[in-house]
Design a protein around this motif. Sequence first.
Motif, PDB file in Angstrom:
ATOM      1  N   GLN A 224      57.272 -23.829  40.910  1.00  0.00           N
ATOM      2  CA  GLN A 224      56.080 -24.603  41.211  1.00  0.00           C
ATOM      3  C   GLN A 224      55.084 -23.722  41.961  1.00  0.00           C
ATOM      4  O   GLN A 224      55.438 -22.693  42.511  1.00  0.00           O
ATOM      5  CB  GLN A 224      56.436 -25.827  42.052  1.00  0.00           C
ATOM      6  N   ARG A 225      53.841 -24.163  41.990  1.00  0.00           N
ATOM      7  CA  ARG A 225      52.818 -23.388  42.697  1.00  0.00           C
ATOM      8  C   ARG A 225      53.138 -23.293  44.184  1.00  0.00           C
ATOM      9  O   ARG A 225      53.690 -24.216  44.778  1.00  0.00           O
ATOM     10  CB  ARG A 225      51.445 -24.019  42.504  1.00  0.00           C
ATOM     11  N   PRO A 233      48.098 -19.776  39.654  1.00  0.00           N
ATOM     12  CA  PRO A 233      49.094 -20.378  38.757  1.00  0.00           C
ATOM     13  C   PRO A 233      50.445 -19.691  38.869  1.00  0.00           C
ATOM     14  O   PRO A 233      50.542 -18.546  39.324  1.00  0.00           O
ATOM     15  CB  PRO A 233      48.485 -20.166  37.377  1.00  0.00           C
ATOM     16  N   THR A 234      51.493 -20.384  38.474  1.00  0.00           N
ATOM     17  CA  THR A 234      52.795 -19.737  38.365  1.00  0.00           C
ATOM     18  C   THR A 234      52.789 -18.828  37.147  1.00  0.00           C
ATOM     19  O   THR A 234      51.948 -18.967  36.247  1.00  0.00           O
ATOM     20  CB  THR A 234      53.916 -20.767  38.214  1.00  0.00           C
ATOM     21  N   GLU A 237      53.000 -20.868  34.050  1.00  0.00           N
ATOM     22  CA  GLU A 237      51.713 -21.447  33.656  1.00  0.00           C
ATOM     23  C   GLU A 237      50.800 -20.392  33.059  1.00  0.00           C
ATOM     24  O   GLU A 237      49.992 -20.685  32.161  1.00  0.00           O
ATOM     25  CB  GLU A 237      51.026 -22.061  34.873  1.00  0.00           C
TER      26      GLU A 237
END
Length: 278
Positions: A224-225, A233-234, A237
């Motif tokens: 998650q971020r 973003p990760t 992502e």
Amino acid sequence: MLALAAGLLGVVAAAPSLAQDYPTHAVRIVVPFGAGGPADVAARLIGNALQESFGQPFVVENRTGAGGVIGTVEAAKSPADGYTLLMMSNTQTANESLLTPEQRKYELMRDLAPIAPVNYSDLVIVVNLQVPAKTLQEFITLAKSQPGKLNYASSGQGTPYHMAGELFKAMAGINVVHVPYRNSGEARSGVIGGQVQMMIDAVPAMAPNIAENQVRALATTGKQRSTVLPNVPTAGEAGTAGYEATIWLGLMAPASTPKPVIDKLNAAVNAMVKRSYG
């Protein structure tokens, strides 16, 4: 037999006293990494908290080199009396498989005893501001167009940052050259100064440089971020699905350190962590 029994009773009787009296003088915390990195910062926070709890100095000693091996060996070979502690990270666990016994000169489960976990952190992929890529996917495209021409920094062979870089290379299908530095601070200066193009570093350590626009953040490495970098973003992502890398830190002592001392330190560290993160 009577003498042996008397001796054992003496040891048992001494254990509560040992825990009650400890520490009676300064304790050193060996950090096998350079100043300013996550392990160093965590050790100093822990040292301050333990000094407040016990009324004795807890002094951080940076013993760098060989990807954490030098400092780890220093701690492992110290007297098991509670007056030498070791800041541990997944660097040392990686070294168990990456280095031969002759190179690492220690075995974690044999030579060290765990005290308490401290924290863990996502990493962040950053590039020098002169790199034209504005996103992770653009960097991957750039690297594929110039195989072997771009470099990435780490704090040394076998460190989590090195492993994260190699995993990223494999999953992204790119060829960027690893440049190991002696510690995180030097590696960070390398990417800020443009000697290398990319680095993967701990979020708390690199966040100030990102905020000051000294480097460009492309992605974080958690599922998650990051709450510290919510606008980044990760990696998943940003185009590298399934990529994840973290670091963790803990406190250890030489094997055979008396259990009452381990338990006393464990309680103090857990209280500090709960106060900091709870």
